[in-house]
Design an enzyme around this catalytic site. Structure first.
Site, short mmCIF file in Angstrom:
data_model
loop_
_atom_site.label_atom_id
_atom_site.label_comp_id
_atom_site.label_asym_id
_atom_site.label_seq_id
_atom_site.Cartn_x
_atom_site.Cartn_y
_atom_site.Cartn_z
N ARG A 70 6.09 43.94 -21.80
CA ARG A 70 5.05 43.21 -21.08
C ARG A 70 5.44 42.91 -19.62
NH1 ARG A 70 4.65 42.55 -26.27
NH2 ARG A 70 6.88 42.55 -26.01
N ARG A 75 15.32 41.33 -14.16
CA ARG A 75 15.63 40.81 -15.50
C ARG A 75 17.09 41.12 -15.78
NH1 ARG A 75 12.21 41.25 -20.99
NH2 ARG A 75 11.07 39.67 -19.81
N1 CP Z 1 7.28 38.05 -22.89
C1 CP Z 1 8.17 38.96 -22.47
O1 CP Z 1 9.02 38.69 -21.63
O2 CP Z 1 8.02 40.20 -23.04
P1 CP Z 1 8.89 41.49 -22.65
O3 CP Z 1 10.29 41.24 -23.11
O4 CP Z 1 8.23 42.63 -23.36
O5 CP Z 1 8.83 41.64 -21.16
#
Ligand code: CP
Length: 317
Positions: A65, A115
């Protein structure tokens, strides 16, 4: 360095955490997001706001996401997007993240969406880049996931209109959840009077004692009359040295089932940041049911990320 750095125009330079972010700025992001909501429904789904700008996604952990919605958001703002494939980048030859970022700045990168499994890495990068680029924290260890906190509270606002009369329950592994931390800071700043954490004692946070939170071990007690139910998965990848609960037993005690919805208010909404483990923390008939707003969270995430990126660059629609 304060975690919130402001530009001369009063906007933020980097988005590292929601902790300390003023209510006024959160509402400014919400207003901007509102103005971007319709872009996705147009025949040509973009606006020229960030034309000529370059956004770099640096994801050192998996994501569906966050990474995709940041990319879509950047493209809807007409920015150029680079998704650095960490595994095939020079990181695998021992290059430091700081050298990688310096090189990408030399190539013209304006915003880094980062991230990283290490809490605080986006903050270190923000210190390192100074005024040469903007850093957005897309999740650092168990510390913070500010755009998730913003998109979750934006979703709550869309369905509930206001915050000052709400009861919000966050359920599951709160201790290891960056989403829960960002969510709690956002809800507190926005004036939610009743924030409840439900889960086993071992999975409760130990670093949030200054915040007025109500702790429950039982779903039956904690869900009474709530307006918002937010489910979390067990974050095994961050449970180093901790006791991982046995899945069946955990699911029996903390899995959200249809019967639980009867405890909450009739119009309560069900949220989950994803990725969901169906049949463990949430049953499919609840995840896909009438009260679920889980996919709206994803859609609103694009508008929130457009808002954050355009605010960092200092552009309003
Ligand atoms: N909510 C969220 O951070 O999903 P992802 O890990 O898929 O980015």
């Amino acid at each position: 360095m304060s975690k919130i750095q402001y530009s001369n125009d009063g906007n933020i330079k980097h988005l590292l955490t929601i902790e300390g972010l003023q209510e006024e700025l959160i509402y400014k992001i919400f207003d901007l997001a509102e103005s971007f909501l319709n872009v996705g429904n147009r025949e040509i789904k973009n606006v020229p706001l960030l034309r000529g700008k370059t956004i770099c996604n640096l994801f050192f952990e998996n994501s569906t996401r966050t990474r995709t919605t940041f990319e879509i958001a950047a493209k809807r703002l007409s920015a150029d997007v680079i998704n650095l494939d960490i595994d095939s980048s020079s990181q695998s030859k021992g290059e430091s993240i700081f050298d990688t970022v310096d090189n990408l700045i030399s190539m013209g990168a304006d915003i880094f969406v980062v991230r990283h499994p290490e809490p605080g890495m986006p903050e270190l990068l923000a210190k390192h880049v100074g005024g040469n680029a903007h850093i957005i924290n897309a999740g650092d260890g168990n510390h913070a996931h500010p755009t998730q906190g913003l998109l979750d509270t934006f979703t709550i606002k869309k369905y509930k209109n206001r915050f000052d009369n709400l009861s919000v329950a966050i359920i599951g592994d709160i201790k290891h959840s960056r989403v829960a931390r960002s969510e709690i800071h956002a809800l507190t700043t926005l004036g939610v009077p009743d924030i409840r954490l439900i889960g086993p004692t071992d999975l409760m946070p130990t670093d949030m004692s200054k915040i007025n939170l109500k702790i429950f071990e039982s779903m039956d007690d904690g869900l009474k009359n709530v307006d918002v139910i937010m489910m979390l998965r067990i974050q095994k990848e961050r449970m180093i040295g901790a006791i991982i609960p046995e899945e069946g037993e955990y699911s029996e005690k903390y899995g959200l089932r249809k019967k639980h919805l009867l405890l909450a208010k009739k119009d309560a909404i069900v949220m989950h940041p994803g990725p969901m483990n169906r049949g463990i923390e949430i049953d499919s008939d609840v995840a896909d049911g009438q009260q679920s707003v889980i996919l709206s969270q994803v859609t609103f995430g694009i508008a929130i990320r457009m808002a954050v990126m355009s605010m960092l660059i200092g552009k309003n629609i």
